[in-house]
Design a protein around this motif. Structure first.
Motif, PDB file in Angstrom:
ATOM      1  N   ILE A 111       0.972  -1.160  -0.107  1.00 60.20           N
ATOM      2  CA  ILE A 111       0.238   0.231   0.015  1.00 60.20           C
ATOM      3  C   ILE A 111       1.476   1.412  -0.211  1.00 60.20           C
ATOM      4  N   LEU A 112       0.685   1.887  -0.941  1.00 63.71           N
ATOM      5  CA  LEU A 112       0.913   3.298  -1.197  1.00 63.71           C
ATOM      6  C   LEU A 112       0.669   4.401  -0.741  1.00 63.71           C
ATOM      7  N   VAL A 113       1.436   4.816   0.926  1.00 60.60           N
ATOM      8  CA  VAL A 113       0.871   6.114   0.427  1.00 60.60           C
ATOM      9  C   VAL A 113       1.204   8.160  -0.372  1.00 60.60           C
ATOM     10  N   SER A 114       0.300   7.694  -1.572  1.00 64.61           N
ATOM     11  CA  SER A 114       0.455   8.952  -1.908  1.00 64.61           C
ATOM     12  C   SER A 114      -0.193   9.931  -2.233  1.00 64.61           C
ATOM     13  N   THR A 115      -0.103  11.055  -2.951  1.00 66.06           N
ATOM     14  CA  THR A 115      -0.605  12.779  -2.324  1.00 66.06           C
ATOM     15  C   THR A 115      -1.815  13.491  -3.862  1.00 66.06           C
ATOM     16  N   THR A 116      -2.716  14.087  -3.049  1.00 65.04           N
ATOM     17  CA  THR A 116      -3.530  13.986  -4.200  1.00 65.04           C
ATOM     18  C   THR A 116      -2.660  15.408  -4.895  1.00 65.04           C
ATOM     19  N   GLY A 117      -1.363  15.958  -4.738  1.00 64.13           N
ATOM     20  CA  GLY A 117      -0.475  16.660  -5.248  1.00 64.13           C
ATOM     21  C   GLY A 117      -0.130  16.089  -6.960  1.00 64.13           C
ATOM     22  N   ILE A 118      -0.459  14.752  -7.429  1.00 61.08           N
ATOM     23  CA  ILE A 118      -0.839  14.600  -8.225  1.00 61.08           C
ATOM     24  C   ILE A 118      -0.862  15.033  -9.530  1.00 61.08           C
ATOM     25  N   SER A 157      -2.213  -1.209  -3.485  1.00 61.48           N
ATOM     26  CA  SER A 157      -3.106  -0.331  -3.180  1.00 61.48           C
ATOM     27  C   SER A 157      -1.957   0.960  -3.476  1.00 61.48           C
ATOM     28  N   ILE A 158      -3.109   2.349  -4.162  1.00 64.83           N
ATOM     29  CA  ILE A 158      -2.768   3.396  -3.579  1.00 64.83           C
ATOM     30  C   ILE A 158      -3.496   4.195  -3.418  1.00 64.83           C
ATOM     31  N   LEU A 159      -3.258   4.976  -2.306  1.00 63.23           N
ATOM     32  CA  LEU A 159      -3.993   5.893  -1.298  1.00 63.23           C
ATOM     33  C   LEU A 159      -3.384   6.773  -1.412  1.00 63.23           C
ATOM     34  N   ARG A 160      -3.759   8.476  -2.687  1.00 61.08           N
ATOM     35  CA  ARG A 160      -3.751   9.591  -2.336  1.00 61.08           C
ATOM     36  C   ARG A 160      -4.327  10.223  -1.595  1.00 61.08           C
ATOM     37  N   LEU A 161      -3.276  10.881  -0.273  1.00 62.55           N
ATOM     38  CA  LEU A 161      -3.865  11.582   0.211  1.00 62.55           C
ATOM     39  C   LEU A 161      -4.047  13.271  -0.228  1.00 62.55           C
ATOM     40  N   SER A 162      -5.468  13.688   0.446  1.00 59.30           N
ATOM     41  CA  SER A 162      -5.200  15.359  -0.064  1.00 59.30           C
ATOM     42  C   SER A 162      -4.772  16.022   1.473  1.00 59.30           C
ATOM     43  N   GLY A 163      -3.611  17.328   1.822  1.00 56.16           N
ATOM     44  CA  GLY A 163      -3.402  17.770   2.311  1.00 56.16           C
ATOM     45  C   GLY A 163      -3.335  17.507   3.915  1.00 56.16           C
ATOM     46  N   LEU A 164      -2.576  16.657   4.134  1.00 59.61           N
ATOM     47  CA  LEU A 164      -2.961  16.544   5.583  1.00 59.61           C
ATOM     48  C   LEU A 164      -2.979  17.985   7.657  1.00 59.61           C
ATOM     49  N   VAL A 165      -4.218  17.604   8.146  1.00 61.33           N
ATOM     50  CA  VAL A 165      -3.891  18.465   9.293  1.00 61.33           C
ATOM     51  C   VAL A 165      -4.626  17.034  10.441  1.00 61.33           C
ATOM     52  N   GLY A 211      -6.634  -1.572  -4.946  1.00 59.38           N
ATOM     53  CA  GLY A 211      -7.197  -0.197  -6.302  1.00 59.38           C
ATOM     54  C   GLY A 211      -6.221   1.592  -5.900  1.00 59.38           C
ATOM     55  N   VAL A 212      -6.792   2.692  -6.668  1.00 58.47           N
ATOM     56  CA  VAL A 212      -6.160   3.439  -6.106  1.00 58.47           C
ATOM     57  C   VAL A 212      -7.183   4.275  -5.833  1.00 58.47           C
ATOM     58  N   TYR A 213      -7.297   4.669  -4.852  1.00 60.87           N
ATOM     59  CA  TYR A 213      -7.866   6.080  -3.981  1.00 60.87           C
ATOM     60  C   TYR A 213      -7.491   7.172  -3.701  1.00 60.87           C
ATOM     61  N   ASN A 214      -8.441   8.167  -3.732  1.00 63.99           N
ATOM     62  CA  ASN A 214      -8.521   9.233  -3.037  1.00 63.99           C
ATOM     63  C   ASN A 214      -9.111   9.477  -1.342  1.00 63.99           C
ATOM     64  N   GLU A 249      -6.122  28.106 -11.409  1.00 58.92           N
ATOM     65  CA  GLU A 249      -6.062  26.721 -10.281  1.00 58.92           C
ATOM     66  C   GLU A 249      -6.994  26.249  -9.614  1.00 58.92           C
ATOM     67  N   ASN A 250      -8.373  26.145  -9.595  1.00 54.60           N
ATOM     68  CA  ASN A 250      -9.353  25.892  -8.151  1.00 54.60           C
ATOM     69  C   ASN A 250      -9.532  24.571  -8.587  1.00 54.60           C
ATOM     70  N   ARG A 251      -8.965  23.692  -8.075  1.00 52.32           N
ATOM     71  CA  ARG A 251      -9.254  22.024  -8.280  1.00 52.32           C
ATOM     72  C   ARG A 251     -10.209  21.594  -7.057  1.00 52.32           C
ATOM     73  N   GLU A 252     -11.437  20.774  -7.258  1.00 49.99           N
ATOM     74  CA  GLU A 252     -11.936  19.894  -6.242  1.00 49.99           C
ATOM     75  C   GLU A 252     -11.207  18.026  -6.823  1.00 49.99           C
ATOM     76  N   VAL A 253     -10.702  17.283  -4.898  1.00 49.49           N
ATOM     77  CA  VAL A 253     -10.421  16.231  -5.131  1.00 49.49           C
ATOM     78  C   VAL A 253     -11.816  15.818  -4.727  1.00 49.49           C
ATOM     79  N   ASN A 254     -12.196  14.348  -5.407  1.00 55.06           N
ATOM     80  CA  ASN A 254     -13.074  13.914  -5.411  1.00 55.06           C
ATOM     81  C   ASN A 254     -12.596  12.272  -4.631  1.00 55.06           C
ATOM     82  N   GLY A 255     -13.614  12.727  -3.652  1.00 57.38           N
ATOM     83  CA  GLY A 255     -13.137  11.051  -2.818  1.00 57.38           C
ATOM     84  C   GLY A 255     -14.073   9.940  -2.484  1.00 57.38           C
ATOM     85  N   ASP A 256     -15.173  10.124  -3.493  1.00 57.03           N
ATOM     86  CA  ASP A 256     -16.367   9.026  -3.419  1.00 57.03           C
ATOM     87  C   ASP A 256     -15.919   7.431  -3.775  1.00 57.03           C
TER      88      ASP A 256
END
Length: 277
Positions: A111-118, A157-165, A211-214, A249-256
């Motif tokens: 399982i790879l922790v990736s980023t929505t920076g992609i 699997s790949i989990l593309r994480l958005s900004g972490l808080v 799979g690949v997930y946001n 650049e106004n981006r909305e990442v879908n995590g459904d």
């Protein structure tokens, strides 16, 4: 070995801010956890809280990597944050070295922790099927790392994480006093540490769909309203905002996809609620 036979043994490559939180949560659920650090500086402190911690330095020889106990675990979670400062472009090579070692080891799932920076360079709504903008070196490197994991012959699997808080990462400290933030009407693409860990634990489960997930919260409002609330929560002066006509650049990442496939219920789905706690 199929997924139903994978035991509760997990290796975490990179026991930093997120990896440590995952390790602690897995330990509380009676998992056998082996975690790695790039240096041996903090191994003792990790051992004191019950984490079997070992040093794993990259780059390193294949033989040295094969001897590392983390590769004896059936599940390996790669929690190495990509760093592209000062022209460094070794992230994809490091991920590939881990994958190639895992290929010849006991590992059955990566399982790879990736980023929505992609998704950098894209605008509007984006999801796991969006075509990437490879013009930027960062995106190309992140994609190369992901492709290495997807080439693994067993489960991945790949989990593309958005900004972490979360703890020690309060968004009210993301900006300097007096600095004007841009793009005030942008959507928020953030996730709390607790939910990042929760999604990873969902992927670790024996029957989790690969799979690949946001991974992204459904925080209401805009960038301006959120960071003003974040500053208020810390008793700081709210930031000001500048509107740059050239900044589109106004981006909305879908995590459904992750919500539906993994069935995970977010703890902090609207981060405004967390800020008010």
């Amino acid at each position: 070995m199929n997924s139903s036979m994978i035991t509760k043994k997990v290796g975490i490559v990179g026991c930093g801010w997120l990896g440590l939180s995952l390790a602690k949560s897995l330990l509380s659920k009676q998992y056998d956890v082996v975690a790695t650090k790039q240096s041996d500086e903090h191994l003792t402190s990790l051992a004191e809280i019950g984490i079997s911690a070992v040093q794993l330095s990259l780059p390193n020889s294949h033989d040295a990597l094969m001897e590392n106990p983390v590769f004896k675990q059936p599940i390996i979670v790669i929690c190495i944050p990509p760093k592209f400062k000062q022209g460094k472009r070794d992230y994809a090579k490091h991920i590939d070295a881990i994958v190639q070692t895992a290929e010849k080891s006991a590992a059955q799932r990566i399982i790879l922790v990736s980023t929505t920076g992609i998704y950098n360079g894209l605008t509007g709504k984006v999801d796991e099927n969006s075509s990437l903008n490879m013009a930027a070196d960062k995106v190309a490197d992140l994609n190369a790392a992901e492709q290495s994991v997807l080439s693994f012959s067993r489960e991945k699997s790949i989990l593309r994480l958005s900004g972490l808080v979360g703890p020690k990462r309060h968004p009210g400290r993301f900006f300097k006093a007096g600095r004007a933030l841009s793009n005030p009407n942008a959507k928020l693409n953030l996730i709390h540490q607790c939910d990042a860990v929760g999604l990873l634990e969902s992927l670790i489960q024996a029957n989790a769909p690969m799979g690949v997930y946001n991974g992204v919260s459904q925080t209401l409002g805009t960038k301006a309203s959120f960071y003003q609330l974040a500053a208020q929560a810390l008793g700081q002066t709210p930031p000001s905002f500048s509107v740059d006509a050239d900044e589109m650049e106004n981006r909305e990442v879908n995590g459904d996809k992750a919500r539906q496939a993994l069935g995970y219920q977010f703890i902090y789905d609207d981060l405004n609620v967390w800020l008010r706690e």
